[in-house]
Design a protein around this motif. Structure first.
Motif, PDB file in Angstrom:
ATOM      1  N   MET A  62       0.823  -1.204   0.000  1.00 37.10           N
ATOM      2  CA  MET A  62       0.000   0.000   0.000  1.00 37.10           C
ATOM      3  C   MET A  62       0.861   1.259   0.000  1.00 37.10           C
ATOM      4  O   MET A  62       0.568   2.225  -0.710  1.00 37.10           O
ATOM      5  CB  MET A  62      -0.931  -0.006   1.208  1.00 37.10           C
ATOM      6  CG  MET A  62      -2.059  -1.021   1.130  1.00 37.10           C
ATOM      7  SD  MET A  62      -3.115  -0.816  -0.328  1.00 37.10           S
ATOM      8  CE  MET A  62      -3.735   0.853  -0.098  1.00 37.10           C
ATOM      9  N   LEU A  64       0.789   3.830  -3.054  1.00 41.58           N
ATOM     10  CA  LEU A  64       0.380   5.209  -2.776  1.00 41.58           C
ATOM     11  C   LEU A  64       1.448   6.201  -3.218  1.00 41.58           C
ATOM     12  O   LEU A  64       1.156   7.206  -3.873  1.00 41.58           O
ATOM     13  CB  LEU A  64       0.126   5.378  -1.280  1.00 41.58           C
ATOM     14  CG  LEU A  64      -1.271   5.090  -0.738  1.00 41.58           C
ATOM     15  CD1 LEU A  64      -1.254   5.160   0.782  1.00 41.58           C
ATOM     16  CD2 LEU A  64      -2.270   6.091  -1.288  1.00 41.58           C
ATOM     17  N   LEU A  95     -10.187   8.518   5.888  1.00 45.24           N
ATOM     18  CA  LEU A  95      -9.848   7.207   5.336  1.00 45.24           C
ATOM     19  C   LEU A  95      -9.504   7.361   3.862  1.00 45.24           C
ATOM     20  O   LEU A  95     -10.262   7.946   3.088  1.00 45.24           O
ATOM     21  CB  LEU A  95     -11.017   6.245   5.521  1.00 45.24           C
ATOM     22  CG  LEU A  95     -10.777   4.775   5.181  1.00 45.24           C
ATOM     23  CD1 LEU A  95     -11.680   3.890   6.044  1.00 45.24           C
ATOM     24  CD2 LEU A  95     -11.058   4.490   3.705  1.00 45.24           C
ATOM     25  N   VAL A  96      -8.350   6.821   3.458  1.00 45.19           N
ATOM     26  CA  VAL A  96      -7.931   6.840   2.056  1.00 45.19           C
ATOM     27  C   VAL A  96      -7.458   5.447   1.670  1.00 45.19           C
ATOM     28  O   VAL A  96      -6.952   4.694   2.496  1.00 45.19           O
ATOM     29  CB  VAL A  96      -6.811   7.869   1.805  1.00 45.19           C
ATOM     30  CG1 VAL A  96      -7.311   9.285   1.993  1.00 45.19           C
ATOM     31  CG2 VAL A  96      -5.601   7.608   2.701  1.00 45.19           C
ATOM     32  N   THR A  97      -7.624   5.121   0.394  1.00 42.81           N
ATOM     33  CA  THR A  97      -7.203   3.806  -0.094  1.00 42.81           C
ATOM     34  C   THR A  97      -6.284   3.874  -1.301  1.00 42.81           C
ATOM     35  O   THR A  97      -5.705   2.863  -1.676  1.00 42.81           O
ATOM     36  CB  THR A  97      -8.430   2.950  -0.466  1.00 42.81           C
ATOM     37  OG1 THR A  97      -9.189   3.630  -1.479  1.00 42.81           O
ATOM     38  CG2 THR A  97      -9.314   2.718   0.754  1.00 42.81           C
ATOM     39  N   ASP A  98      -6.150   5.043  -1.914  1.00 38.68           N
ATOM     40  CA  ASP A  98      -5.241   5.170  -3.051  1.00 38.68           C
ATOM     41  C   ASP A  98      -4.794   6.618  -3.210  1.00 38.68           C
ATOM     42  O   ASP A  98      -5.247   7.520  -2.488  1.00 38.68           O
ATOM     43  CB  ASP A  98      -5.870   4.639  -4.343  1.00 38.68           C
ATOM     44  CG  ASP A  98      -7.139   5.387  -4.752  1.00 38.68           C
ATOM     45  OD1 ASP A  98      -7.365   6.508  -4.250  1.00 38.68           O
ATOM     46  OD2 ASP A  98      -7.905   4.854  -5.563  1.00 38.68           O
ATOM     47  N   VAL A 131       0.242   4.531   7.108  1.00 39.70           N
ATOM     48  CA  VAL A 131      -0.005   3.180   6.597  1.00 39.70           C
ATOM     49  C   VAL A 131       0.534   2.193   7.630  1.00 39.70           C
ATOM     50  O   VAL A 131       1.743   2.069   7.792  1.00 39.70           O
ATOM     51  CB  VAL A 131       0.686   2.954   5.247  1.00 39.70           C
ATOM     52  CG1 VAL A 131       0.334   1.581   4.690  1.00 39.70           C
ATOM     53  CG2 VAL A 131       0.333   4.046   4.255  1.00 39.70           C
ATOM     54  N   VAL A 163      -0.145  10.753   5.592  1.00 36.07           N
ATOM     55  CA  VAL A 163      -0.841   9.485   5.433  1.00 36.07           C
ATOM     56  C   VAL A 163      -0.136   8.437   6.289  1.00 36.07           C
ATOM     57  O   VAL A 163       1.080   8.259   6.159  1.00 36.07           O
ATOM     58  CB  VAL A 163      -0.854   9.015   3.967  1.00 36.07           C
ATOM     59  CG1 VAL A 163      -1.693   7.736   3.827  1.00 36.07           C
ATOM     60  CG2 VAL A 163      -1.376  10.097   3.048  1.00 36.07           C
ATOM     61  N   SER A 181      -2.398  -2.288  12.558  1.00 34.66           N
ATOM     62  CA  SER A 181      -3.332  -1.286  12.042  1.00 34.66           C
ATOM     63  C   SER A 181      -4.173  -0.663  13.145  1.00 34.66           C
ATOM     64  O   SER A 181      -4.984   0.220  12.876  1.00 34.66           O
ATOM     65  CB  SER A 181      -4.255  -1.910  10.984  1.00 34.66           C
ATOM     66  OG  SER A 181      -3.533  -2.239   9.814  1.00 34.66           O
ATOM     67  N   VAL A 189      -4.689   4.639   6.112  1.00 35.74           N
ATOM     68  CA  VAL A 189      -5.060   3.514   5.252  1.00 35.74           C
ATOM     69  C   VAL A 189      -5.526   2.375   6.151  1.00 35.74           C
ATOM     70  O   VAL A 189      -4.747   1.891   6.978  1.00 35.74           O
ATOM     71  CB  VAL A 189      -3.870   3.065   4.391  1.00 35.74           C
ATOM     72  CG1 VAL A 189      -4.241   1.829   3.573  1.00 35.74           C
ATOM     73  CG2 VAL A 189      -3.415   4.195   3.476  1.00 35.74           C
ATOM     74  N   GLU A 194      -7.449   9.479  -3.873  1.00 35.19           N
ATOM     75  CA  GLU A 194      -8.179   9.981  -2.709  1.00 35.19           C
ATOM     76  C   GLU A 194      -7.320  10.906  -1.864  1.00 35.19           C
ATOM     77  O   GLU A 194      -7.820  11.886  -1.291  1.00 35.19           O
ATOM     78  CB  GLU A 194      -8.690   8.801  -1.885  1.00 35.19           C
ATOM     79  CG  GLU A 194      -9.761   7.990  -2.594  1.00 35.19           C
ATOM     80  CD  GLU A 194     -10.184   6.751  -1.836  1.00 35.19           C
ATOM     81  OE1 GLU A 194     -11.171   6.131  -2.248  1.00 35.19           O
ATOM     82  OE2 GLU A 194      -9.523   6.397  -0.838  1.00 35.19           O
ATOM     83  N   VAL A 195      -6.023  10.635  -1.782  1.00 37.58           N
ATOM     84  CA  VAL A 195      -5.114  11.537  -1.066  1.00 37.58           C
ATOM     85  C   VAL A 195      -5.039  12.877  -1.789  1.00 37.58           C
ATOM     86  O   VAL A 195      -5.141  13.949  -1.182  1.00 37.58           O
ATOM     87  CB  VAL A 195      -3.715  10.909  -0.941  1.00 37.58           C
ATOM     88  CG1 VAL A 195      -2.742  11.903  -0.297  1.00 37.58           C
ATOM     89  CG2 VAL A 195      -3.765   9.628  -0.118  1.00 37.58           C
TER      90      VAL A 195
END
Length: 431
Positions: free
Chosen positions: A180, A184, A326-329, A279, A277, A313, A304, A332-333
């Motif tokens: 991730m 990212l 919340l971001v996944t990629d 992770v 971010v 996590s 993430v 989105e950031v």
């Protein structure tokens, strides 16, 4: 080196005497090293470079002294030298005698010209508040802002910091976390963002590698001198970062890291970037320090998510329960930290053909039983409409491939009964 002013600096060296600039060294000189830059170094730069040998990063007492007295006068106060018109400058107050004595001893040993020359040998430089390359967002730290920053690499720090994002996380990360972070960072770099991290093992290293692999920009903020490869296992990675991006830190050449310096380094990462971010981070992770510092400074804080059962996590999930996004990629950031119009694509599930049907038509389709034909009167009763309306809707569904006619009866087509989407037919028919 970054400097201000053209006059010979009047700041005292480590022995309290004002000395000339170091002799140029090169193949034809006694030192046999590359010549030092000929650019004049102003007294403010020289004084702040000396102070990086005197104080630990984030020392708010010294930050207050700097604000009240200025760097040049402060270094004179600490070395006990006389200033013009001061009649014997007194030592600053607000600390105990033991701590002040420690400042004085380190100030007496500081040799800023030697440090600046050492930095120049590996292509480094020193920037401080007031210089053209200083990123002014660091001023948000108040009295805890860096005295100055030692840099290694060609890019302009101030320009890069304007469009930068921190990607941080656990050292002992999982393969999921490393994937991730790398994905990212690569996505952000491809979008023109500078990826900032701390060059540690785990998430930090994965973030730097992701940016480098995509040919993008990355910067490493160290808790040691920028000429010190730490951790040693990342010596090659740091070399790549220095060649393609930037390495920066508050400590002068040759300085080694300590646990407290890692924690204090995190405030620079948080203040320098537009957002942070995280992770993978456990409850006691230093990455959470960075994230919470970013929150206090009004920066974007993102996380993430990972498996609910993963202890690595747990810290991220705690952030997400608070003010973190919340971001996944990377998209989105970028939507959060970027300019107006940098929007992530709309996320939705697969589109079924029946989703495009008009409401009345869909109601008739839902009334058809599975596995057997039905008469119009039965469908009219089940759908709550008239027989004429049902007939019209059935012919519409027949043209779209949803139903078949069996004499006076109607039934679902094989594809519809088997769960087929009929997307193409529905698109031709529209609503």
């Amino acid at each position: 080196m970054t400097g201000t002013g053209d006059a010979e600096p009047s700041v005292r060296d480590g022995d309290g005497r004002a000395g000339p600039a170091p002799e140029p060294t090169g193949p034809g000189s006694r030192g046999g090293r590359s010549p030092a830059p000929a650019t004049a170094v102003g007294p403010e730069v020289l004084a702040r470079a000396a102070l990086t040998r005197v104080v630990e990063p984030g020392d708010e007492i010294v930050g207050r002294w700097l604000r009240e007295h200025g760097a040049v006068r402060l270094i004179r106060m600490l070395t006990g030298s006389e200033g013009e018109g001061d009649g014997g400058v007194r030592a600053p107050g607000g600390v105990g005698a033991g701590r002040l004595a420690g400042y004085r001893r380190r100030a007496a040993l500081a040799d800023p010209r030697r440090d600046l020359a050492a930095a120049a040998e590996y292509g480094g430089r020193f920037v401080c508040p007031g210089s053209a390359e200083w990123p002014t967002q660091l001023d948000d730290l108040g009295d805890a802002r860096p005295v100055g920053l030692w840099l290694r690499g060609r890019p302009n720090l101030r320009t890069w910091a304007l469009r930068s994002v921190a990607v941080v996380g656990a050292r002992a990360c999982t393969p999921y976390g490393a994937h991730m972070a790398q994905t990212l960072a690569a996505g952000l770099a491809e979008r023109g963002w500078v990826v900032v991290s701390g060059a540690a093992y785990g998430i930090d290293g994965a973030a730097h590698r992701g940016a480098l692999a995509s040919g993008g920009a990355t910067a490493a903020v160290l808790a040691c001198g920028v000429d010190v490869a730490y951790p040693r296992g990342h010596a090659e990675l740091l070399g790549r970062v220095a060649g393609q991006g930037l390495i920066l830190g508050e400590l002068p050449p040759g300085s080694h890291p300590t646990p407290s310096r890692f924690v204090l380094r995190n405030r620079v990462i948080a203040a320098l970037t537009r957002g942070t971010v995280v992770v993978e981070a456990a409850h006691r992770s230093g990455s959470l320090v960075t994230a919470r510092q970013a929150q206090r400074l009004g920066r974007f804080t993102m996380g993430v998510p990972g498996p609910a059962t993963s202890g690595l996590s747990a810290g991220v999930h705690e952030l997400l329960r608070g003010e973190a996004e919340l971001v996944t990629d990377a998209a989105e950031v970028a939507e959060l930290v970027g300019a107006m119009g940098e929007l992530a694509p709309e996320r939705r599930g697969p589109l079924l053909a029946r989703d495009l049907l008009a409401r009345d038509t869909a109601r008739v389709l839902e009334a058809l039983p599975a596995g057997r034909p039905a008469r119009v009167a039965e469908l009219a009763l089940a759908s709550g409409t008239s027989a004429d309306e049902v007939i019209g809707r059935l012919y519409e569904l027949h043209s779209l491939g949803f139903v078949e006619r069996q004499g006076d009866d109607w039934q679902l087509s094989r594809q519809t009964a088997g769960g087929g989407t009929q997307t193409g037919a529905a698109r031709r028919g529209g609503r």
